[in-house]
Scaffold this motif. Structure first.
Motif, PDB file in Angstrom:
ATOM      1  N   LEU A  39      -2.527  15.246  -7.670  1.00 29.56           N
ATOM      2  CA  LEU A  39      -3.291  14.506  -6.667  1.00 29.56           C
ATOM      3  C   LEU A  39      -3.033  15.121  -5.294  1.00 29.56           C
ATOM      4  CD1 LEU A  39      -5.073  11.902  -6.902  1.00 29.56           C
ATOM      5  CD2 LEU A  39      -3.097  10.624  -6.063  1.00 29.56           C
ATOM      6  N   ALA A  67       0.061   6.067  -8.308  1.00 24.25           N
ATOM      7  CA  ALA A  67      -1.008   6.936  -8.819  1.00 24.25           C
ATOM      8  C   ALA A  67      -0.416   8.171  -9.501  1.00 24.25           C
ATOM      9  CB  ALA A  67      -1.947   7.336  -7.690  1.00 24.25           C
ATOM     10  N   ARG A  68       0.583   8.770  -8.880  1.00 28.61           N
ATOM     11  CA  ARG A  68       1.211   9.955  -9.477  1.00 28.61           C
ATOM     12  C   ARG A  68       1.956   9.586 -10.760  1.00 28.61           C
ATOM     13  NH1 ARG A  68       0.477  13.773  -5.533  1.00 28.61           N
ATOM     14  NH2 ARG A  68       0.171  12.909  -3.430  1.00 28.61           N
ATOM     15  N   ARG A  76       0.818  -1.217   0.000  1.00 30.91           N
ATOM     16  CA  ARG A  76       0.000   0.000   0.000  1.00 30.91           C
ATOM     17  C   ARG A  76       0.852   1.267   0.000  1.00 30.91           C
ATOM     18  NH1 ARG A  76      -5.375  -0.937   0.724  1.00 30.91           N
ATOM     19  NH2 ARG A  76      -5.960  -3.008   1.479  1.00 30.91           N
ATOM     20  N   ASP A  77       2.066   1.175   0.541  1.00 35.50           N
ATOM     21  CA  ASP A  77       2.930   2.354   0.550  1.00 35.50           C
ATOM     22  C   ASP A  77       3.289   2.805  -0.858  1.00 35.50           C
ATOM     23  OD1 ASP A  77       2.858   2.291   3.270  1.00 35.50           O
ATOM     24  OD2 ASP A  77       4.831   1.364   3.534  1.00 35.50           O
ATOM     25  N   PRO A  79      -2.904  15.195  -1.136  1.00 34.82           N
ATOM     26  CA  PRO A  79      -2.590  14.148  -0.147  1.00 34.82           C
ATOM     27  C   PRO A  79      -3.835  13.415   0.346  1.00 34.82           C
ATOM     28  CG  PRO A  79      -1.330  16.144   0.309  1.00 34.82           C
ATOM     29  CD  PRO A  79      -2.314  16.498  -0.771  1.00 34.82           C
ATOM     30  N   GLU A  80      -4.948  14.139   0.493  1.00 41.46           N
ATOM     31  CA  GLU A  80      -6.192  13.500   0.956  1.00 41.46           C
ATOM     32  C   GLU A  80      -6.704  12.499  -0.081  1.00 41.46           C
ATOM     33  OE1 GLU A  80      -5.376  17.184   2.940  1.00 41.46           O
ATOM     34  OE2 GLU A  80      -5.674  16.773   0.804  1.00 41.46           O
ATOM     35  N   ARG A 106      -5.095   4.900  -1.194  1.00 40.64           N
ATOM     36  CA  ARG A 106      -4.281   3.939  -0.456  1.00 40.64           C
ATOM     37  C   ARG A 106      -5.140   2.991   0.371  1.00 40.64           C
ATOM     38  NH1 ARG A 106      -1.729   2.698   4.051  1.00 40.64           N
ATOM     39  NH2 ARG A 106      -2.959   4.187   5.247  1.00 40.64           N
ATOM     40  N   ASP A 134       0.470   5.646  -3.583  1.00 37.76           N
ATOM     41  CA  ASP A 134       0.601   7.078  -3.856  1.00 37.76           C
ATOM     42  C   ASP A 134       1.541   7.319  -5.032  1.00 37.76           C
ATOM     43  OD1 ASP A 134       0.819   9.788  -3.850  1.00 37.76           O
ATOM     44  OD2 ASP A 134       1.543   9.983  -1.808  1.00 37.76           O
ATOM     45  N   ALA A 160      -4.859  10.948  -2.304  1.00 36.53           N
ATOM     46  CA  ALA A 160      -3.913   9.830  -2.320  1.00 36.53           C
ATOM     47  C   ALA A 160      -4.172   8.868  -1.168  1.00 36.53           C
ATOM     48  CB  ALA A 160      -2.473  10.353  -2.262  1.00 36.53           C
ATOM     49  N   GLU A 161      -4.521   9.406   0.000  1.00 35.25           N
ATOM     50  CA  GLU A 161      -4.813   8.568   1.157  1.00 35.25           C
ATOM     51  C   GLU A 161      -6.065   7.729   0.917  1.00 35.25           C
ATOM     52  OE1 GLU A 161      -4.839   6.649   4.765  1.00 35.25           O
ATOM     53  OE2 GLU A 161      -3.231   7.675   3.680  1.00 35.25           O
TER      54      GLU A 161
END
Length: 471
Positions: free
Chosen positions: A335, A318-319, A311-312, A337-338, A344, A315, A340-341
């Motif tokens: 993207l 996706a980018r 899962r790490d 941070p919210e 995740r 992010d 991306a979370e």
């Protein structure tokens, strides 16, 4: 035995020094490339352990001169830049080993001893520059294991078996081995053995002569010959028909093939990489896959982890896919941070392939350049509805939790309490329904104290009498 440690992170250096000294090594530490060169010029060292990113330069770029000046000294590289490109650059220097951070300190100490014991034999060494890596993205520990396995097979022709669920990127691994290895100047031929009709697979792989069967109006060159001097990638090998398995085994054993309907044998000059999303050992037990072929293919296994175990990496993946989408003509997006979370937290049952498709849809459909949580939620809700469990299948708790989280929009600090209540309410209701509202029996069934059950029922506003009346 003395070791020169080049590491500017004091905390890491202290741990490494302690581990090496416990093994009986004398450790000299410095923090810069300039200090390294000065120390090497003044003393002899049994091994060099060096970080990559140092205050005055790149530790890998400067290793060529060190290797030329001290060819018998083994080099071990440490790096927090955990990419395939870094792993390949490290092996290209002739390094004995490459350790992505964080690493097992005991394994590092054992490797230093082994390196000194083999007098600096470059186990991962290569003679030629390798060029740029392919888009295998990931900095998780599981992907670092994949990168390290890839570097081990670049300078040989050992057969590789790539194992992993659908969508994890098995073909990307095969392409990386080909493009970065000795056979990169030859062709890369990929064959999905599950997509070829059983009656045609031998012809596709081995070729056929004119008149070999009805419809064979001309000689046909098979994939083995087309891949000459290069790599043949056999995908979904677990679905190969048994007769074709027998011929494949014979080809691997003899290094020759014979076209269907032919007499002459053709010498093979090809590297074999196979992949499957199936567990082959049960197929062997069922008589659906040859055990001897399995051992021929499984010389070097590489396990591709599912996305839920890395899962790490979601992010950065996706980018990466947003950049790819932009390079292919889709709008350029960023993207938050919210957002991306949120990505995740998803289960991504289709693995990297599903994530890539989702990110491409985001790039296409998002109304703003910046993709935030409000842009992600509607698409996730749409996908969750489309991916509802088919009738007759067992519910997937992971997917249910994911769909619940996606729909809630909970404030930070409230997720655990809300999730616990959402799980306990239907659980307690079902058990009370089965026990006719009897709290003692319900508590015994659940394996909890009756007072605990009574307290939670009150907090959840569940009335046991309701279940008594229903029963």
């Amino acid at each position: 035995m003395s070791v020169l440690l080049v590491e500017d992170d004091t905390s890491i250096a202290i741990v490494i020094t302690a581990a090496l000294e416990a093994e009986g090594f004398v450790v000299t530490r410095c923090e810069t490339l300039a200090e390294r060169d000065r120390l090497l010029a003044g003393s002899r060292y049994s091994a060099l352990v060096t970080d990559v990113m140092l205050p005055d330069g790149d530790g890998i770029e400067t290793l060529g001169a060190v290797r030329d000046a001290y060819p018998a000294m083994p080099v071990i590289i440490l790096s927090a830049q955990n990419t395939l490109d870094t792993a390949v650059r490290a092996t290209d220097t002739g390094a004995f080993e490459y350790f992505p951070k964080p690493f097992d300190i005991d394994e590092l100490a054992r490797t230093v001893r082994q390196a000194i014991g083999t007098a600096g034999t470059a186990a991962l060494a290569g003679e030629e520059p390798l060029g740029d890596g392919l888009p295998l993205v990931g900095r998780s520990a599981t992907m670092q294991s994949v990168f390290r396995m890839i570097t081990r097979v670049l300078r040989n022709d050992l057969t590789v078996l790539i194992l992993g669920e659908s969508g994890t990127g098995k073909e990307l691994v095969a392409e990386a081995i080909h493009e970065l290895g000795n056979r990169r100047t030859g062709p890369f031929i990929a064959v999905n053995t599950a997509a070829i009709p059983a009656e045609l697979i031998e012809s596709e792989l081995f070729g056929h002569e004119k008149g070999a069967f009805t419809g064979a109006v001309a000689r046909h060159i098979g994939k083995f010959e087309l891949a000459a001097s290069g790599t043949l990638f056999l995908d979904e090998i677990g679905d190969m028909p048994m007769q074709a398995q027998t011929r494949l085994l014979r080809a691997l054993q003899s290094g020759r093939i014979r076209r269907v309907g032919g007499v002459d044998e053709v010498e093979l000059d090809v590297r074999i990489i196979a992949a499957t999303n199936k567990d082959l050992e049960p197929l062997i037990a069922e008589g659906r896959f040859r055990e001897d072929l399995y051992y021929r293919l499984n010389v070097v296994p590489i396990h591709m982890p599912p996305l839920r175990e890395r899962r790490d990496d979601i992010d950065v993946l996706a980018r990466h896919f947003l950049q790819l989408a932009a390079s292919e003509g889709l709008p350029r997006r960023q993207l938050t941070p919210e957002a991306a979370e949120i990505l995740r937290r998803q289960s991504w049952r289709g693995n990297v392939r599903e994530l890539k498709n989702f990110v491409y849809r985001l790039a296409l459909l998002a109304r703003e350049e910046t993709i935030d949580a409000d842009s992600v939620f509607p698409l996730l809700a749409s996908d969750a509805g489309a991916a509802a469990e088919p009738a007759g299948t067992a519910p997937d708790l992971d997917s249910a939790v994911t769909r619940w989280l996606t729909a809630q929009r909970l404030a930070p600090g409230t997720v655990y309490g809300a999730a616990l209540a959402a799980f306990e309410r239907p659980l307690f209701a079902e058990v009370l329904r089965e026990t006719g509202g009897n709290q003692l029996r319900a508590a015994q069934t659940l394996g909890i104290n009756r007072n605990t059950l009574r307290k939670r029922l009150s907090e959840l506003a569940l009335d046991p009498e309701e279940f008594t009346r229903r029963s």
